[in-house]
Write a protein that holds these residues in place. Sequence first.
Motif, short mmCIF file in Angstrom:
data_model
loop_
_atom_site.label_atom_id
_atom_site.label_comp_id
_atom_site.label_asym_id
_atom_site.label_seq_id
_atom_site.Cartn_x
_atom_site.Cartn_y
_atom_site.Cartn_z
N VAL A 102 69.48 8.63 -3.71
CA VAL A 102 68.71 8.34 -4.84
C VAL A 102 67.14 8.80 -4.33
O VAL A 102 66.77 8.73 -3.29
CB VAL A 102 68.60 6.91 -5.23
N VAL A 103 66.45 8.96 -5.51
CA VAL A 103 65.04 9.27 -5.54
C VAL A 103 64.52 8.31 -6.49
O VAL A 103 64.91 8.61 -7.52
CB VAL A 103 64.37 10.72 -5.38
N PRO A 104 63.26 7.70 -6.03
CA PRO A 104 62.62 6.93 -7.11
C PRO A 104 61.80 7.83 -8.46
O PRO A 104 61.40 9.02 -7.87
CB PRO A 104 61.42 6.26 -6.61
N SER A 105 61.85 7.33 -9.54
CA SER A 105 61.08 7.92 -10.60
C SER A 105 59.88 7.33 -10.95
O SER A 105 59.96 6.27 -11.37
CB SER A 105 62.24 8.14 -11.94
N THR A 106 58.69 7.88 -10.73
CA THR A 106 57.43 7.52 -11.10
C THR A 106 56.79 8.25 -12.34
O THR A 106 55.55 8.16 -12.26
CB THR A 106 56.50 7.53 -9.66
N THR A 107 57.56 8.53 -13.03
CA THR A 107 57.20 9.19 -14.29
C THR A 107 56.07 8.56 -15.08
O THR A 107 55.98 7.35 -15.30
CB THR A 107 58.31 9.41 -15.20
N PRO A 108 55.04 9.50 -15.78
CA PRO A 108 53.98 8.79 -16.37
C PRO A 108 54.69 8.05 -17.69
O PRO A 108 55.39 8.31 -18.17
CB PRO A 108 52.98 9.92 -16.85
N ALA A 168 69.36 0.68 -2.66
CA ALA A 168 68.47 -0.24 -3.09
C ALA A 168 67.45 -0.06 -1.84
O ALA A 168 66.08 0.33 -2.09
CB ALA A 168 68.69 -1.49 -3.27
N ALA A 169 67.77 -0.11 -0.53
CA ALA A 169 66.89 -0.06 0.66
C ALA A 169 66.06 1.37 0.60
O ALA A 169 64.89 1.33 1.01
CB ALA A 169 67.58 -0.42 1.71
N ASP A 170 66.90 2.28 0.11
CA ASP A 170 66.37 3.85 0.16
C ASP A 170 65.20 3.91 -0.79
O ASP A 170 64.18 4.51 -0.66
CB ASP A 170 67.32 4.74 0.23
#
Length: 328
Positions: free
Chosen positions: A193-199, A237-239
């Motif tokens: 997984v990679v987080p999504s920080t979309t506006p 989740a930790a990642d």
Amino acid sequence: MLSEFDDGIHVLDSGFFRPRLDAIHLIVERGRVAVVDTGVNDSVPRVFEALAALGLAPDSVDWVVLTHVHLDHAGGAGLLMSRLPSARLLVHPRGARHMIDPSKLVAGTVAVYGEDAARKMYGEIVPVPAERVVEAPDGFAIELAGRRLEAIDTPGHAKHHLCLVDAKAGVVFAGDTFGLSYRELDQGDRQFVVPSTTPVQFDPLALHASIDRIAALRPRAVAVTHFGPVGDVPRLAADLHRQIDAMVAMARDCASRCTGASAAATASAEGPAAALRDCLREGMRELVFAEALRQGWDADESELQRIFTLDIGLNADGLAAWLVSGGR
């Protein structure tokens, strides 16, 4: 285009942007259906093709559930609802008004992408009649042929984000709260997984809390819209926590460096903004490549760029919006 996960849960490729980017989830219980996220207007025919493949008619759909109202998740909701005679739309209270009157939602999307690109990607956004919209505050539950589906409030990616908890299947439908997970990067059964920080509403503290809330439910799988169900939830989740912290640190470093831009750049109305944008995009690219090395993804630089080109830009823009809002 359509695959079955388990326990009546089906994963449909919405067809948005590229294959296996954007999923629509169908929950089927005794011939009744809930559609979780809708993709865009061009995705609507795919929903009906999927229903037909499952031997189900349009009037078998009781609920359309939106995890949030970003248009890659909700752009097709109005058009889809207009063709589903029995369905009601379940949405976060903060998002309901944007489905009834999408004008501000469209304006925000145009601000991010530009008018021509926004229209090309999403088409004409169709409003949903107010009487067919059901607001889902935290803990609000619906039933699908007796199958309980509970909405939980999960801000961090967006203030209008909910997740849908399917206790029978042990699955949480998490939209973008539990990040992005692309099938091209899987190594056998091991997913990433990679987080999504979309506006424009990224909030790292809230996102950390929402991820913890999902993990505390101990689901056997989390179904993310980009793309499909993932297991080994504690590891992922930790990642996510680790990567969110790295993105925040990178954004703050970019803000610090760009504040000290040259006098010539500072004198330009676009100079500092452009410098920050470029720093954030390069920083996001480096973080993705670093994660590839850490996890041993079997993808070279050009393949990573193909997979993440859209997300690198959107994540950078979301981090920029967060910095402008105060960066807490």
